[in-house]
Motif scaffolding. Structure first.
Motif, short mmCIF file in Angstrom:
data_model
loop_
_atom_site.label_atom_id
_atom_site.label_comp_id
_atom_site.label_asym_id
_atom_site.label_seq_id
_atom_site.Cartn_x
_atom_site.Cartn_y
_atom_site.Cartn_z
N SER A 197 20.63 1.89 -11.42
CA SER A 197 20.69 0.45 -12.05
C SER A 197 20.54 -0.29 -10.70
CB SER A 197 21.81 0.48 -12.68
OG SER A 197 23.05 0.27 -12.17
N LEU A 198 21.19 0.07 -9.73
CA LEU A 198 21.16 -0.83 -8.44
C LEU A 198 19.87 -1.07 -7.97
CD1 LEU A 198 24.33 0.48 -6.75
CD2 LEU A 198 24.38 -1.36 -8.11
N ARG A 266 24.84 7.91 0.86
CA ARG A 266 24.04 7.24 1.90
C ARG A 266 22.58 7.72 2.08
NH1 ARG A 266 28.75 6.67 5.06
NH2 ARG A 266 28.36 8.71 6.01
N GLN A 267 22.43 9.05 2.13
CA GLN A 267 21.07 9.44 2.30
C GLN A 267 20.05 9.42 0.94
OE1 GLN A 267 21.33 13.83 2.77
NE2 GLN A 267 19.19 14.21 2.94
N PHE A 268 21.17 9.63 -0.11
CA PHE A 268 19.94 9.32 -1.50
C PHE A 268 19.64 7.82 -1.45
CE2 PHE A 268 20.72 7.42 -5.64
CZ PHE A 268 19.44 8.25 -6.08
N VAL A 269 20.35 6.95 -1.42
CA VAL A 269 20.05 5.52 -1.37
C VAL A 269 19.09 5.14 -0.38
CG1 VAL A 269 21.05 3.19 -1.05
CG2 VAL A 269 22.31 4.81 -2.22
N GLY A 273 15.21 4.27 -1.64
CA GLY A 273 14.55 2.84 -1.05
C GLY A 273 13.44 3.18 -0.58
N ALA A 274 13.29 4.11 0.51
CA ALA A 274 11.84 4.21 1.19
C ALA A 274 10.81 4.95 0.14
CB ALA A 274 12.01 5.43 2.17
N LEU A 275 11.23 5.78 -0.86
CA LEU A 275 10.24 6.04 -1.78
C LEU A 275 9.74 4.82 -2.77
CD1 LEU A 275 8.89 8.49 -3.23
CD2 LEU A 275 10.85 8.40 -4.74
N LEU A 276 10.38 3.87 -3.05
CA LEU A 276 10.32 2.84 -3.91
C LEU A 276 10.09 1.68 -3.16
CD1 LEU A 276 13.22 3.28 -6.33
CD2 LEU A 276 10.88 3.99 -6.58
N GLY A 277 9.74 1.66 -1.80
CA GLY A 277 9.34 0.20 -0.89
C GLY A 277 10.68 -0.71 -0.74
N MET A 278 11.92 -0.16 -0.95
CA MET A 278 12.93 -1.06 -1.41
C MET A 278 14.00 -0.75 -0.18
SD MET A 278 13.48 -0.73 -5.34
CE MET A 278 14.74 -2.33 -5.50
N GLU A 279 13.49 -0.66 1.09
CA GLU A 279 14.52 -0.55 2.18
C GLU A 279 15.52 -1.35 2.43
OE1 GLU A 279 11.08 -0.51 2.43
OE2 GLU A 279 10.41 1.64 3.22
N ASN A 280 15.33 -2.70 2.29
CA ASN A 280 16.27 -3.77 2.42
C ASN A 280 17.32 -3.59 1.35
OD1 ASN A 280 15.02 -4.58 4.86
ND2 ASN A 280 13.85 -6.10 3.71
N GLU A 281 16.63 -3.48 0.10
CA GLU A 281 17.74 -3.48 -1.04
C GLU A 281 18.67 -2.18 -0.74
OE1 GLU A 281 14.42 -3.87 -1.24
OE2 GLU A 281 14.04 -5.44 -2.64
N ALA A 282 18.10 -1.16 -0.22
CA ALA A 282 18.97 -0.09 -0.22
C ALA A 282 19.89 -0.07 0.97
CB ALA A 282 18.13 1.30 0.42
N GLU A 283 19.75 -0.81 1.88
CA GLU A 283 20.88 -0.96 2.95
C GLU A 283 21.92 -1.95 2.26
OE1 GLU A 283 21.19 0.45 5.93
OE2 GLU A 283 19.62 1.48 5.25
N ILE A 286 24.07 0.29 0.26
CA ILE A 286 24.92 1.21 1.06
C ILE A 286 25.93 0.27 1.49
CG2 ILE A 286 25.16 2.08 3.30
CD1 ILE A 286 22.39 3.11 2.96
N ASP A 287 26.04 -0.97 1.88
CA ASP A 287 27.23 -1.77 2.13
C ASP A 287 28.07 -1.87 1.06
OD1 ASP A 287 26.22 -2.20 4.76
OD2 ASP A 287 25.26 -4.11 4.24
N GLY A 288 27.50 -2.08 -0.15
CA GLY A 288 28.46 -2.19 -1.26
C GLY A 288 29.21 -0.86 -1.40
N GLU A 289 28.50 0.16 -1.41
CA GLU A 289 29.12 1.42 -1.68
C GLU A 289 30.31 1.79 -0.78
OE1 GLU A 289 28.12 3.66 -4.49
OE2 GLU A 289 27.73 1.56 -4.79
#
Length: 432
Positions: A197-198, A266-269, A273-283, A286-289
């Protein structure tokens, strides 16, 4: 259970897997072509399946009854054949007003006597117009429950999802293929749903479990396919299947399995993120987790810091990789004093677990001893016993599950470890 010896070839009955897979599916009827006694293999898990489905998502619409039918092969059919009673059972079930499709699973007896179950199913479908899906294999002639899972998935998706690509994808829809047989840990399902959902996925399907026919028709519209599972020796089968579905329907797929622990999350997120083109969102995720972990560490830190634990390990490596539990508890300040190999493991399985544990530098100094008869002595000098196999007469046990997913799993492990040491006299606290 074979102890202190090499296990013989394990046989898997396909009856339970077939029933668990669709028992919560509205419109599905499961017909076992077996003696009556075989039905207990499936029905004994019925209420647990319903409970976990409800805990997973209270809004799920699931059938009121068990929707299980058994032809009841007897000695007579074993001599003269059981095709007649199978046909009659299918015709009777087809007249029930709620039936949208029938799943037929054949047992050992029908396989041995050579009933032509396939022809009967085909004839009944032609006569009634109701889809009749025959699960390949016959009882203990199946090689593994994952094989039955993939076979049934293929039948259902080919029939109800089709094979054509749909150009208009639903960006909010993800599909997870794996060991979704109805008994999947509701905490893990909730956690992977939360993580997805994130990334904007507000709907996640776990075929074939808790699926309507309409849900199956949504699968080609998904914008993400993912492979999950805990039978590590057969996980490649789920990866191959997921890849084939992603190729069929033209969507990206993530094959890295459930995220386990901090590092796994961290590895999953980052991977997603890389698969979906959402690298910035992924980081940002990770900060939230990581902030979430710090918060739970505050509430459990005083209770866990400096406390000693003994691990009783009785699961083979193919089902249980214990490093996440140990590393998580060590980061919270606990001190593993000993790892005790339970005799539920064969000699070869013990060697595999020891070799795997020694691959982690942080765990290299923990003594490893053989035999659960040592547990009582070590339990006197530790604050908690972390165990895959709950034992009589040992206080402060935390019975662990195979794995817990994501940061929610980390949080749950720390909270349950605290409860195991401080709880009001219960001998065993369970992680799940």
């Amino acid at each position: 259970m074979l102890r202190q010896s090499e296990r013989k070839t394990t046989m898997f009955c396909n009856l339970g897997t077939a029933y668990y897979s669709v028992s919560c599916n509205p419109g599905a009827a499961v017909i076992m072509h077996t003696p009556k006694a075989c039905s207990h293999l499936a029905f004994e898990g019925h209420w647990m399946i319903r409970r976990r489905a409800y805990l997973r998502e209270p809004s799920l619409v699931i059938p009121d009854g068990n929707r299980l039918f058994v032809t009841g092969i007897t000695d007579r059919e074993a001599i003269f054949g059981g095709e007649k009673i199978l046909r009659q059972c299918l015709m009777d079930v087809s007249r029930l007003p709620w039936v949208r499709y029938m799943v037929v699973v054949s047992g050992c007896t029908a396989g041995v006597i050579g009933d032509d179950v396939s022809s009967v199913c085909r004839e009944v479908e032609e006569e009634t117009g109701i889809p009749v899906l025959l699960v390949p294999g016959a009882g203990f002639m199946s090689r593994h429950h994952v094989e039955t899972q993939v076979d049934l998935l293929t039948l259902l998706i080919d029939r109800f999802s089709g094979k054509e690509r749909i150009r208009e994808k639903k960006e909010h829809l993800a599909v997870l293929f794996g060991e979704n047989r109805g008994t999947a840990n509701e905490n893990n399902i909730a956690e992977i749903t939360r993580l997805l959902s994130l990334f904007g996925f507000n709907r996640v399907l776990f075929p074939p479990n808790c699926m309507t026919v309409e849900d199956f028709r949504e699968i080609p519209k998904a914008s993400l396919f993912m492979a999950v599972g805990f039978s590590m020796d057969h996980f490649n089968a789920m990866q191959d299947y997921t890849k084939s579905m992603a190729n069929r329907y033209g969507a990206p797929c993530y094959l890295g399995n459930y995220p386990i622990g901090e590092a796994g999350t961290r590895q999953f997120v980052r991977g997603l993120g890389a698969l979906l083109g959402m690298e910035n969102e992924a980081e940002a995720i990770i900060d939230g987790e990581e902030r979430r972990f710090k918060e739970v560490a505050k509430t459990t830190g005083k209770a866990l810091a400096g406390k000693k634990l003994a691990l009783v390990l009785g699961f083979p490596l193919r089902f249980c990789r214990i490093e996440n539990h140990l590393l998580t508890l060590m980061k919270a300040g606990m001190i593993p004093s000993v790892i005790i190999l339970h005799n539920d493991l064969t000699s070869k399985e013990k060697e595999e677990q020891v070799h795997h544990i020694r691959e982690f530098e942080e765990l290299a100094g923990i003594p490893i001893v053989d035999g659960e008869d040592k547990v009582r002595d070590y339990a006197k000098s530790v604050d908690m016993v972390l165990t895959t196999t709950p034992m009589a007469g040992i206080p402060h046990q935390l019975g662990i599950s195979v794995q817990q997913v994501g940061m929610g799993g980390v949080e749950n492990l720390l909270e349950k470890a605290k409860a195991a040491m401080t709880g009001g006299g219960r001998r065993v606290i369970y992680e799940f």
